[in-house]
Design a protein around this motif. Structure first.
Motif, PDB file in Angstrom:
ATOM      1  N   LEU A 297      -1.898   1.271  -8.358  1.00 24.16           N
ATOM      2  CA  LEU A 297      -2.930   0.674  -7.519  1.00 24.16           C
ATOM      3  C   LEU A 297      -2.412  -0.503  -6.725  1.00 24.16           C
ATOM      4  CD1 LEU A 297      -6.117   0.718  -9.771  1.00 24.16           C
ATOM      5  CD2 LEU A 297      -5.491   2.277  -7.933  1.00 24.16           C
ATOM      6  N   THR A 298      -1.728  -1.429  -7.400  1.00 26.76           N
ATOM      7  CA  THR A 298      -1.247  -2.650  -6.768  1.00 26.76           C
ATOM      8  C   THR A 298       0.079  -3.054  -7.389  1.00 26.76           C
ATOM      9  OG1 THR A 298      -2.410  -4.065  -8.361  1.00 26.76           O
ATOM     10  CG2 THR A 298      -3.591  -3.515  -6.327  1.00 26.76           C
ATOM     11  N   CYS A 299       0.749  -3.981  -6.718  1.00 29.32           N
ATOM     12  CA  CYS A 299       1.948  -4.577  -7.295  1.00 29.32           C
ATOM     13  C   CYS A 299       1.863  -6.089  -7.142  1.00 29.32           C
ATOM     14  CB  CYS A 299       3.210  -4.041  -6.634  1.00 29.32           C
ATOM     15  SG  CYS A 299       3.345  -4.409  -4.872  1.00 29.32           S
ATOM     16  N   ASP A 300       2.576  -6.801  -8.000  1.00 30.73           N
ATOM     17  CA  ASP A 300       2.605  -8.265  -7.970  1.00 30.73           C
ATOM     18  C   ASP A 300       4.055  -8.717  -7.854  1.00 30.73           C
ATOM     19  OD1 ASP A 300       2.535 -10.981  -8.396  1.00 30.73           O
ATOM     20  OD2 ASP A 300       1.133 -10.897 -10.068  1.00 30.73           O
ATOM     21  N   PRO A 301       4.500  -9.113  -6.656  1.00 32.56           N
ATOM     22  CA  PRO A 301       5.892  -9.529  -6.488  1.00 32.56           C
ATOM     23  C   PRO A 301       6.277 -10.718  -7.357  1.00 32.56           C
ATOM     24  CG  PRO A 301       4.836  -9.163  -4.361  1.00 32.56           C
ATOM     25  CD  PRO A 301       3.743  -9.139  -5.397  1.00 32.56           C
TER      26      PRO A 301
ATOM     27  N   ARG B 252       0.829  -1.198   0.000  1.00 31.86           N
ATOM     28  CA  ARG B 252       0.000   0.000   0.000  1.00 31.86           C
ATOM     29  C   ARG B 252       0.868   1.255   0.000  1.00 31.86           C
ATOM     30  NH1 ARG B 252      -2.240   3.513   3.720  1.00 31.86           N
ATOM     31  NH2 ARG B 252      -4.252   4.402   3.113  1.00 31.86           N
ATOM     32  N   ALA B 253       2.045   1.164   0.620  1.00 37.37           N
ATOM     33  CA  ALA B 253       2.936   2.329   0.682  1.00 37.37           C
ATOM     34  C   ALA B 253       3.372   2.767  -0.709  1.00 37.37           C
ATOM     35  CB  ALA B 253       4.160   2.003   1.530  1.00 37.37           C
ATOM     36  N   LEU B 254       3.420   1.825  -1.637  1.00 34.95           N
ATOM     37  CA  LEU B 254       3.792   2.172  -3.004  1.00 34.95           C
ATOM     38  C   LEU B 254       2.828   3.193  -3.580  1.00 34.95           C
ATOM     39  CD1 LEU B 254       5.432   1.686  -5.609  1.00 34.95           C
ATOM     40  CD2 LEU B 254       3.954  -0.266  -6.081  1.00 34.95           C
TER      41      LEU B 254
END
Length: 407
Positions: free
Chosen positions: A286-290, A256-258
């Motif tokens: 919005l989101t990230c996918d590691p 979320r910090a991103l």
């Protein structure tokens, strides 16, 4: 006070748990006027139909446009509890915009917007000002938005050679994107698209305020699908961002910090011109996918091969941006030909979401020239024109528009 502006347009504001009572309070504050149109932004916790009924009972069959809002804004008051009602009454028929609408964006955002653009183009002149509203929420469960990018592109394709100055925003009922609707002139509509085409005597100056500043050199999007960016300069996009900020965005709150730290920005016009926030289109992450190393943007309009920059987000930058933008707007208002200020403010800029110690709307309302009325709302997305380029949908932006009389 600008006597011309205050005679032509007047605002009112109320806060209540009851929509009808809020409308009655606004009617009382507007006084003995004979409005030709109302622009109404209705808090999402209020019943939009009750508000509409109250205004129609008092003023008859005048056009009522606007829609749901997570909050409302006028010079003296603002808030985003969902209980706010902000109203602009236009009393001079010379300055009443024509209303055009399409009822159902579920038929396809681009297709419906193009149809609306054709309607508008048949009734305006090149360069006229158009204010566009649409329901931001296509579905609350599962969550899906009506994206502004295909709406803007479709609308302009429909307009053809009649290219208006386009400003606008998406309506929503609350900060969680739970729903949305618009007033289309006479009714409450979900999934609708509404355009207000102002007379040729009205022009607009716009001020884009976000406070995002470049935190990287130019990077090329080398792999992208829809709104998901997989690679920047041939490297996993998430890895590039992590290295830029020196943190990991792989788990929970860190992910979320991103969103709070950065956007991806695309500079319009000369890439080597000095920094000007009005030249940037920024996309929220919005989101990230590691697992894939990707990040997902708020709008799916960036393309492979596009040159972008990582843009830093910071509350102090945002507040400084508002101060700078308002100072520029005040210089326009000082000319004496301004009619009304319209503020379309991303809901994410509210301090409860942005983490800012000070409400940026308070900075705006306290410093913006009060010689003309101000009406505004907290939006899902903002639409602004760019010099020598087509209008674009914007994220995390406060769009201040000054409508002026053009003799």
């Amino acid at each position: 006070m600008n006597q011309i502006a205050t005679k032509l347009m007047k605002t009112a504001f109320a806060r209540s748990t009851d929509g009808a009572k809020a409308a009655e309070k606004c009617i009382q504050d507007l006084g003995s006027i004979d409005p030709k149109m109302l622009l109404v932004f209705c808090g999402g916790k209020l019943d939009g139909q009750s508000v509409l009924n109250a205004f129609q009972n008092r003023y008859g069959c005048i056009p009522i446009v606007g829609g749901a809002a997570s909050g409302g804004i006028v010079h003296s008051q603002f808030g985003y509890s969902g209980l706010e009602l902000a109203v602009l009454a236009i009393t001079d028929p010379e300055f009443v915009p024509a209303v055009f609408s399409e009822p159902d964006l579920r038929q396809g955002e681009y297709t419906v917007a193009k149809r609306l653009g054709k309607k508008v183009a048949a009734n305006i002149e090149r360069g006229d000002t158009v204010l566009l509203f649409f329901d931001s929420v296509a579905s609350a469960s599962p969550p899906r938005l009506h994206h502004a990018t295909p709406i803007v592109r479709g609308f302009y394709d429909g307009c053809g050679s009649i290219q208006p100055k386009l400003i606008g925003g998406g309506t929503l009922t609350d900060l969680n994107f739970s729903g949305g609707w618009v007033y289309d002139g006479s009714s409450v509509r979900h999934h609708a698209l509404v355009a207000l085409a102002w007379p040729p005597s009205v022009t607009v100056d716009t001020f884009v305020m976000h406070g995002c500043v470049p935190a990287s050199s130019f990077l090329t999007i080398t792999r992208m699908e829809g709104a998901e960016v997989f690679e920047l300069d041939g490297r996993p996009a998430l890895q590039v961002l992590e290295q830029q900020f020196g943190v990991s965005f792989t788990h929970g709150e860190e992910s979320r910090a991103l969103t709070l730290l950065a956007t991806l920005g695309q500079k319009q016009g000369d890439p080597y011109a000095p920094y000007d926030e009005n030249a940037y289109v920024n996309r929220l992450l919005l989101t990230c996918d590691p697992n894939s190393g990707s990040v997902t943007l708020f709008e799916p309009d960036f393309q492979e091969g596009a040159r972008v920059q990582i843009m830093g987000r910071d509350a102090s930058f945002m507040l400084d941006s508002v101060r700078t933008g308002v100072a520029a707007a005040n210089r326009v208002i000082e000319r004496g030909d301004s009619l009304v200020s319209i503020y379309i403010n991303c809901a994410g800029r509210a301090s409860v979401l942005s983490g800012s110690p000070e409400e940026e709307t308070a900075v705006l309302t306290q410093s913006l020239d009060a010689n003309i009325p101000l009406i505004g709302f907290y939006s899902g997305v903002e639409i602004a024109p760019f010099e020598n380029a087509l209008p674009r949908a914007l994220d995390w932006t406060g769009l201040l528009a000054i409508l002026r009389y053009r003799a």
